[in-house]
Design a protein around this motif. Structure first.
Motif, PDB file in Angstrom:
ATOM      1  N   LEU A 180       0.832  -1.202   0.000  1.00  0.00           N
ATOM      2  CA  LEU A 180       0.000   0.000   0.000  1.00  0.00           C
ATOM      3  C   LEU A 180       0.870   1.256   0.000  1.00  0.00           C
ATOM      4  O   LEU A 180       0.564   2.221  -0.699  1.00  0.00           O
ATOM      5  N   THR A 181       1.957   1.241   0.751  1.00  0.00           N
ATOM      6  CA  THR A 181       2.880   2.380   0.754  1.00  0.00           C
ATOM      7  C   THR A 181       3.385   2.657  -0.652  1.00  0.00           C
ATOM      8  O   THR A 181       3.394   3.803  -1.108  1.00  0.00           O
ATOM      9  N   GLN A 182       3.786   1.607  -1.365  1.00  0.00           N
ATOM     10  CA  GLN A 182       4.268   1.770  -2.736  1.00  0.00           C
ATOM     11  C   GLN A 182       3.163   2.325  -3.633  1.00  0.00           C
ATOM     12  O   GLN A 182       3.416   3.214  -4.455  1.00  0.00           O
ATOM     13  N   ALA A 183       1.945   1.820  -3.477  1.00  0.00           N
ATOM     14  CA  ALA A 183       0.822   2.296  -4.299  1.00  0.00           C
ATOM     15  C   ALA A 183       0.515   3.761  -3.997  1.00  0.00           C
ATOM     16  O   ALA A 183       0.279   4.550  -4.918  1.00  0.00           O
ATOM     17  N   LEU A 184       0.515   4.140  -2.719  1.00  0.00           N
ATOM     18  CA  LEU A 184       0.242   5.529  -2.348  1.00  0.00           C
ATOM     19  C   LEU A 184       1.313   6.481  -2.889  1.00  0.00           C
ATOM     20  O   LEU A 184       1.021   7.626  -3.221  1.00  0.00           O
ATOM     21  N   ARG A 185       2.533   5.989  -2.999  1.00  0.00           N
ATOM     22  CA  ARG A 185       3.637   6.807  -3.504  1.00  0.00           C
ATOM     23  C   ARG A 185       3.767   6.742  -5.025  1.00  0.00           C
ATOM     24  O   ARG A 185       4.641   7.382  -5.605  1.00  0.00           O
ATOM     25  N   GLY A 186       2.907   5.956  -5.688  1.00  0.00           N
ATOM     26  CA  GLY A 186       2.949   5.855  -7.144  1.00  0.00           C
ATOM     27  C   GLY A 186       4.123   5.046  -7.654  1.00  0.00           C
ATOM     28  O   GLY A 186       4.542   5.205  -8.800  1.00  0.00           O
ATOM     29  N   GLU A 187       4.656   4.174  -6.834  1.00  0.00           N
ATOM     30  CA  GLU A 187       5.814   3.365  -7.208  1.00  0.00           C
ATOM     31  C   GLU A 187       5.385   2.056  -7.866  1.00  0.00           C
ATOM     32  O   GLU A 187       4.243   1.618  -7.717  1.00  0.00           O
ATOM     33  N   GLU A 188       6.318   1.431  -8.561  1.00  0.00           N
ATOM     34  CA  GLU A 188       6.090   0.089  -9.078  1.00  0.00           C
ATOM     35  C   GLU A 188       6.026  -0.859  -7.883  1.00  0.00           C
ATOM     36  O   GLU A 188       6.828  -0.774  -6.961  1.00  0.00           O
ATOM     37  N   ILE A 189       5.053  -1.753  -7.897  1.00  0.00           N
ATOM     38  CA  ILE A 189       4.849  -2.667  -6.773  1.00  0.00           C
ATOM     39  C   ILE A 189       5.817  -3.840  -6.875  1.00  0.00           C
ATOM     40  O   ILE A 189       5.885  -4.519  -7.894  1.00  0.00           O
ATOM     41  N   HIS A 190       6.580  -4.041  -5.825  1.00  0.00           N
ATOM     42  CA  HIS A 190       7.436  -5.218  -5.712  1.00  0.00           C
ATOM     43  C   HIS A 190       7.516  -5.586  -4.233  1.00  0.00           C
ATOM     44  O   HIS A 190       7.537  -4.715  -3.366  1.00  0.00           O
ATOM     45  N   TYR A 191       7.526  -6.876  -3.951  1.00  0.00           N
ATOM     46  CA  TYR A 191       7.496  -7.321  -2.564  1.00  0.00           C
ATOM     47  C   TYR A 191       8.885  -7.263  -1.951  1.00  0.00           C
ATOM     48  O   TYR A 191       9.870  -7.667  -2.560  1.00  0.00           O
ATOM     49  N   TYR A 192       8.934  -6.754  -0.752  1.00  0.00           N
ATOM     50  CA  TYR A 192      10.103  -6.923   0.103  1.00  0.00           C
ATOM     51  C   TYR A 192       9.643  -6.847   1.545  1.00  0.00           C
ATOM     52  O   TYR A 192       8.627  -6.235   1.856  1.00  0.00           O
ATOM     53  N   LYS A 193      10.358  -7.513   2.409  1.00  0.00           N
ATOM     54  CA  LYS A 193      10.016  -7.569   3.823  1.00  0.00           C
ATOM     55  C   LYS A 193      10.512  -6.298   4.501  1.00  0.00           C
ATOM     56  O   LYS A 193      11.688  -5.974   4.448  1.00  0.00           O
ATOM     57  N   THR A 194       9.604  -5.564   5.138  1.00  0.00           N
ATOM     58  CA  THR A 194       9.979  -4.359   5.868  1.00  0.00           C
ATOM     59  C   THR A 194      10.648  -4.768   7.171  1.00  0.00           C
ATOM     60  O   THR A 194      10.051  -5.454   7.994  1.00  0.00           O
ATOM     61  N   GLN A 195      11.894  -4.345   7.346  1.00  0.00           N
ATOM     62  CA  GLN A 195      12.677  -4.726   8.516  1.00  0.00           C
ATOM     63  C   GLN A 195      12.715  -3.637   9.591  1.00  0.00           C
ATOM     64  O   GLN A 195      13.054  -3.910  10.729  1.00  0.00           O
ATOM     65  N   TYR A 196      12.430  -2.408   9.194  1.00  0.00           N
ATOM     66  CA  TYR A 196      12.486  -1.285  10.128  1.00  0.00           C
ATOM     67  C   TYR A 196      11.471  -0.245   9.673  1.00  0.00           C
ATOM     68  O   TYR A 196      10.888  -0.356   8.603  1.00  0.00           O
ATOM     69  N   VAL A 197      11.258   0.755  10.484  1.00  0.00           N
ATOM     70  CA  VAL A 197      10.281   1.791  10.156  1.00  0.00           C
ATOM     71  C   VAL A 197      10.824   2.647   9.014  1.00  0.00           C
ATOM     72  O   VAL A 197      11.959   3.139   9.087  1.00  0.00           O
ATOM     73  N   ASN A 198      10.033   2.800   7.967  1.00  0.00           N
ATOM     74  CA  ASN A 198      10.412   3.611   6.808  1.00  0.00           C
ATOM     75  C   ASN A 198       9.586   4.889   6.790  1.00  0.00           C
ATOM     76  O   ASN A 198       8.358   4.837   6.750  1.00  0.00           O
ATOM     77  N   HIS A 199      10.269   6.032   6.807  1.00  0.00           N
ATOM     78  CA  HIS A 199       9.603   7.341   6.763  1.00  0.00           C
ATOM     79  C   HIS A 199       9.665   7.887   5.348  1.00  0.00           C
ATOM     80  O   HIS A 199      10.734   7.956   4.753  1.00  0.00           O
ATOM     81  N   TYR A 200       8.511   8.261   4.815  1.00  0.00           N
ATOM     82  CA  TYR A 200       8.429   8.924   3.524  1.00  0.00           C
ATOM     83  C   TYR A 200       7.699  10.239   3.730  1.00  0.00           C
ATOM     84  O   TYR A 200       7.233  10.534   4.833  1.00  0.00           O
ATOM     85  N   GLU A 201       7.559  11.012   2.685  1.00  0.00           N
ATOM     86  CA  GLU A 201       6.943  12.330   2.798  1.00  0.00           C
ATOM     87  C   GLU A 201       5.539  12.265   3.408  1.00  0.00           C
ATOM     88  O   GLU A 201       5.194  13.038   4.288  1.00  0.00           O
ATOM     89  N   SER A 202       4.714  11.332   2.949  1.00  0.00           N
ATOM     90  CA  SER A 202       3.337  11.300   3.438  1.00  0.00           C
ATOM     91  C   SER A 202       2.936   9.970   4.073  1.00  0.00           C
ATOM     92  O   SER A 202       1.790   9.798   4.468  1.00  0.00           O
ATOM     93  N   VAL A 203       3.877   9.024   4.181  1.00  0.00           N
ATOM     94  CA  VAL A 203       3.561   7.706   4.741  1.00  0.00           C
ATOM     95  C   VAL A 203       4.692   7.227   5.646  1.00  0.00           C
ATOM     96  O   VAL A 203       5.868   7.434   5.337  1.00  0.00           O
ATOM     97  N   ILE A 204       4.313   6.580   6.745  1.00  0.00           N
ATOM     98  CA  ILE A 204       5.266   5.861   7.589  1.00  0.00           C
ATOM     99  C   ILE A 204       4.865   4.398   7.529  1.00  0.00           C
ATOM    100  O   ILE A 204       3.754   4.034   7.895  1.00  0.00           O
ATOM    101  N   ASP A 205       5.763   3.548   7.038  1.00  0.00           N
ATOM    102  CA  ASP A 205       5.522   2.117   6.896  1.00  0.00           C
ATOM    103  C   ASP A 205       6.216   1.406   8.053  1.00  0.00           C
ATOM    104  O   ASP A 205       7.417   1.567   8.253  1.00  0.00           O
ATOM    105  N   THR A 206       5.460   0.635   8.835  1.00  0.00           N
ATOM    106  CA  THR A 206       6.023  -0.045  10.006  1.00  0.00           C
ATOM    107  C   THR A 206       6.065  -1.550   9.778  1.00  0.00           C
ATOM    108  O   THR A 206       5.201  -2.102   9.093  1.00  0.00           O
ATOM    109  N   PRO A 207       7.039  -2.239  10.371  1.00  0.00           N
ATOM    110  CA  PRO A 207       7.078  -3.697  10.262  1.00  0.00           C
ATOM    111  C   PRO A 207       5.909  -4.325  11.015  1.00  0.00           C
ATOM    112  O   PRO A 207       5.498  -3.828  12.066  1.00  0.00           O
TER     113      PRO A 207
END
Length: 151
Positions: free
Chosen positions: A17-44
């Protein structure tokens, strides 16, 4: 745009969902730590699944304007207890992911989110972009910006 922090169990669809909200190409990867972006924070997912790490999620709500509680439509149970949203210091929305899967039980996921305290619920299929525009529209900051020259 208001900032959204995403919380949910592992494989609920937070990173997709983070990738979709940011308009990125969707590819799977395991989130290992908290990722901060301009409008989204993705948590493990482990943060929501562990009593020890769960406390950290409360701290990350201070860095966001809206808390997004994710429940996959194919989950066998919900991690979120009744009325958990009252513990958040921010507005909470529910997000049902994986609505396109054949075994999706959207009404059950809706019930779990309502029991958790979510009043506004979005249904998304991040791979196809279904529901993504609605979340982005909801996050728009409607407050008028005053130009310095107008002061």
């Amino acid at each position: 745009m208001r900032k959204l922090v995403l919380m949910g169990r592992s494989e609920a669809g937070k990173t997709t969902l983070t990738q979709a909200l940011r308009g990125e190409e969707i590819h799977y990867y395991k989130t290992q730590y908290v990722n901060h972006y301009e409008s989204v924070i993705d948590t493990p997912g482990e943060y929501a699944q562990s009593h020890r790490l769960g406390k950290a999620l409360a701290l990350y709500t201070y860095e966001a304007d809206v808390v997004g509680i994710l429940v996959s439509a194919v989950e066998p149970y919900s991690l979120f207890p009744p009325n958990v949203t009252c513990q958040a210091n921010r507005e909470c929305i529910g997000i049902v992911t994986k609505i396109d899967l054949p075994n999706a039980n959207i009404p059950m996921a809706d019930r779990w989110l309502r029991i958790a305290g979510c009043k506004k619920i979005f249904h998304v299929n991040s791979l196809e972009g279904v529901g993504v525009a609605e979340i982005l529209e909801y996050l728009k900051d409607d407050t008028e910006k005053v130009k310095l020259s107008e002061l």
